[in-house]
Scaffold this motif. Structure first.
Motif, short mmCIF file in Angstrom:
data_model
loop_
_atom_site.label_atom_id
_atom_site.label_comp_id
_atom_site.label_asym_id
_atom_site.label_seq_id
_atom_site.Cartn_x
_atom_site.Cartn_y
_atom_site.Cartn_z
N MET A 140 0.84 -1.19 0.00
CA MET A 140 0.00 0.00 0.00
C MET A 140 0.88 1.24 0.00
O MET A 140 2.04 1.18 0.41
N PRO A 141 0.32 2.37 -0.45
CA PRO A 141 1.10 3.62 -0.40
C PRO A 141 1.31 4.05 1.05
O PRO A 141 0.51 3.73 1.93
N ILE A 142 2.40 4.76 1.28
CA ILE A 142 2.73 5.22 2.64
C ILE A 142 1.59 6.03 3.23
O ILE A 142 1.31 5.94 4.43
N SER A 143 0.89 6.81 2.39
CA SER A 143 -0.23 7.61 2.90
C SER A 143 -1.29 6.74 3.57
O SER A 143 -1.86 7.14 4.60
N GLU A 144 -1.54 5.54 3.04
CA GLU A 144 -2.49 4.61 3.67
C GLU A 144 -1.84 3.84 4.81
O GLU A 144 -2.47 3.56 5.83
N ALA A 145 -0.58 3.48 4.63
CA ALA A 145 0.14 2.68 5.62
C ALA A 145 0.23 3.39 6.96
O ALA A 145 0.21 2.74 8.01
N ARG A 146 0.30 4.70 6.94
CA ARG A 146 0.38 5.45 8.20
C ARG A 146 -0.78 5.10 9.13
O ARG A 146 -0.59 4.83 10.31
N ASP A 147 -2.00 5.12 8.59
CA ASP A 147 -3.19 4.84 9.41
C ASP A 147 -3.22 3.39 9.87
O ASP A 147 -3.56 3.09 11.02
N VAL A 148 -2.84 2.48 8.96
CA VAL A 148 -2.85 1.05 9.29
C VAL A 148 -1.85 0.78 10.41
O VAL A 148 -2.16 0.12 11.41
N ILE A 149 -0.63 1.29 10.26
CA ILE A 149 0.41 1.06 11.26
C ILE A 149 0.03 1.76 12.57
O ILE A 149 0.28 1.22 13.66
N LEU A 150 -0.59 2.93 12.49
CA LEU A 150 -1.02 3.63 13.70
C LEU A 150 -2.00 2.77 14.49
O LEU A 150 -1.86 2.62 15.71
N ASP A 151 -2.96 2.17 13.81
CA ASP A 151 -3.92 1.29 14.50
C ASP A 151 -3.22 0.10 15.15
O ASP A 151 -3.52 -0.26 16.29
N ILE A 152 -2.28 -0.49 14.42
CA ILE A 152 -1.54 -1.65 14.96
C ILE A 152 -0.74 -1.24 16.19
O ILE A 152 -0.76 -1.93 17.22
N GLU A 153 -0.04 -0.12 16.11
CA GLU A 153 0.78 0.33 17.23
C GLU A 153 -0.08 0.73 18.43
O GLU A 153 0.29 0.46 19.57
N LEU A 154 -1.22 1.37 18.19
CA LEU A 154 -2.12 1.71 19.30
C LEU A 154 -2.62 0.45 19.99
O LEU A 154 -2.66 0.39 21.22
N ASP A 155 -2.98 -0.57 19.20
CA ASP A 155 -3.41 -1.84 19.78
C ASP A 155 -2.31 -2.44 20.64
O ASP A 155 -2.56 -2.93 21.74
N ARG A 156 -1.07 -2.41 20.15
CA ARG A 156 0.05 -2.97 20.92
C ARG A 156 0.28 -2.20 22.21
O ARG A 156 0.50 -2.80 23.26
N LEU A 157 0.23 -0.88 22.14
CA LEU A 157 0.42 -0.07 23.35
C LEU A 157 -0.68 -0.35 24.37
O LEU A 157 -0.41 -0.47 25.56
N LEU A 158 -1.91 -0.44 23.89
CA LEU A 158 -3.02 -0.69 24.81
C LEU A 158 -2.98 -2.10 25.36
O LEU A 158 -3.34 -2.32 26.52
N GLU A 159 -2.53 -3.07 24.57
CA GLU A 159 -2.38 -4.45 25.06
C GLU A 159 -1.37 -4.49 26.19
O GLU A 159 -1.58 -5.15 27.20
N ASN A 160 -0.24 -3.78 26.02
CA ASN A 160 0.79 -3.78 27.05
C ASN A 160 0.29 -3.16 28.33
O ASN A 160 0.65 -3.59 29.42
N ILE A 161 -0.56 -2.15 28.23
CA ILE A 161 -1.11 -1.50 29.41
C ILE A 161 -2.08 -2.44 30.12
O ILE A 161 -2.08 -2.55 31.33
N ASP A 162 -2.89 -3.16 29.33
CA ASP A 162 -3.85 -4.10 29.92
C ASP A 162 -3.16 -5.21 30.70
O ASP A 162 -3.70 -5.74 31.65
N LEU A 163 -1.93 -5.56 30.29
CA LEU A 163 -1.21 -6.65 30.95
C LEU A 163 -0.63 -6.25 32.30
O LEU A 163 -0.33 -7.09 33.12
#
Length: 134
Positions: A110-133
């Motif tokens: 995908m173009p970087i313009s789309e990848a930004r949002d996709v990666i942002l969602d993935i990273e937010l999920d990871r950060l929130l998962e770590n907090i939940d643990l």
């Protein structure tokens, strides 16, 4: 406020992940090259450049069930949560080298313009998962 802090952290991680894809992991020797890519990225000069991103399987596909698919309305939060739970428990990882217990991934171009949002969602999920643990 807490979510805003996590979003700022995730945005910094997004930039680093995109730079890793473009230039490889950072090294002392290639720091100047990486920084020039960072400047171009921030200016939007690379937005049309296509990169491959490991995304959770079925991301963006309506009604995708991953490894386990449950009949019924995929828009129902209970059905979606159960499907997600089963996929997390049964999915061992995919081409992205996902860890055991994380959802299987697939590589998408995908173009970087789309990848930004996709990666942002993935990273937010990871950060929130770590907090939940904690």
């Amino acid at each position: 406020k807490f979510t805003e802090q996590r979003r700022a952290e995730a945005k910094a991680l997004v930039e680093d992940r995109i730079l890793d894809i473009l230039t490889g992991p950072p090294t002392q020797k290639e720091q100047r090259s990486r920084e020039s890519f960072r400047d171009m990225l921030r200016e939007g000069l690379l937005d049309d450049q296509e990169i491959e991103v490991d995304v959770p399987e079925g991301a963006g596909e309506k009604g995708a069930g991953g490894v386990f698919s449950i009949g019924g309305d995929q828009n129902n939060p209970n059905v979606a949560a159960m499907a997600d739970f089963l996929n997390r428990m049964g999915g061992g990882g995919g081409p992205g080298g996902a860890k055991k217990g994380s959802p299987p991934t697939e590589r998408k171009k995908m173009p970087i313009s789309e990848a930004r949002d996709v990666i942002l969602d993935i990273e937010l999920d990871r950060l929130l998962e770590n907090i939940d643990l904690k």
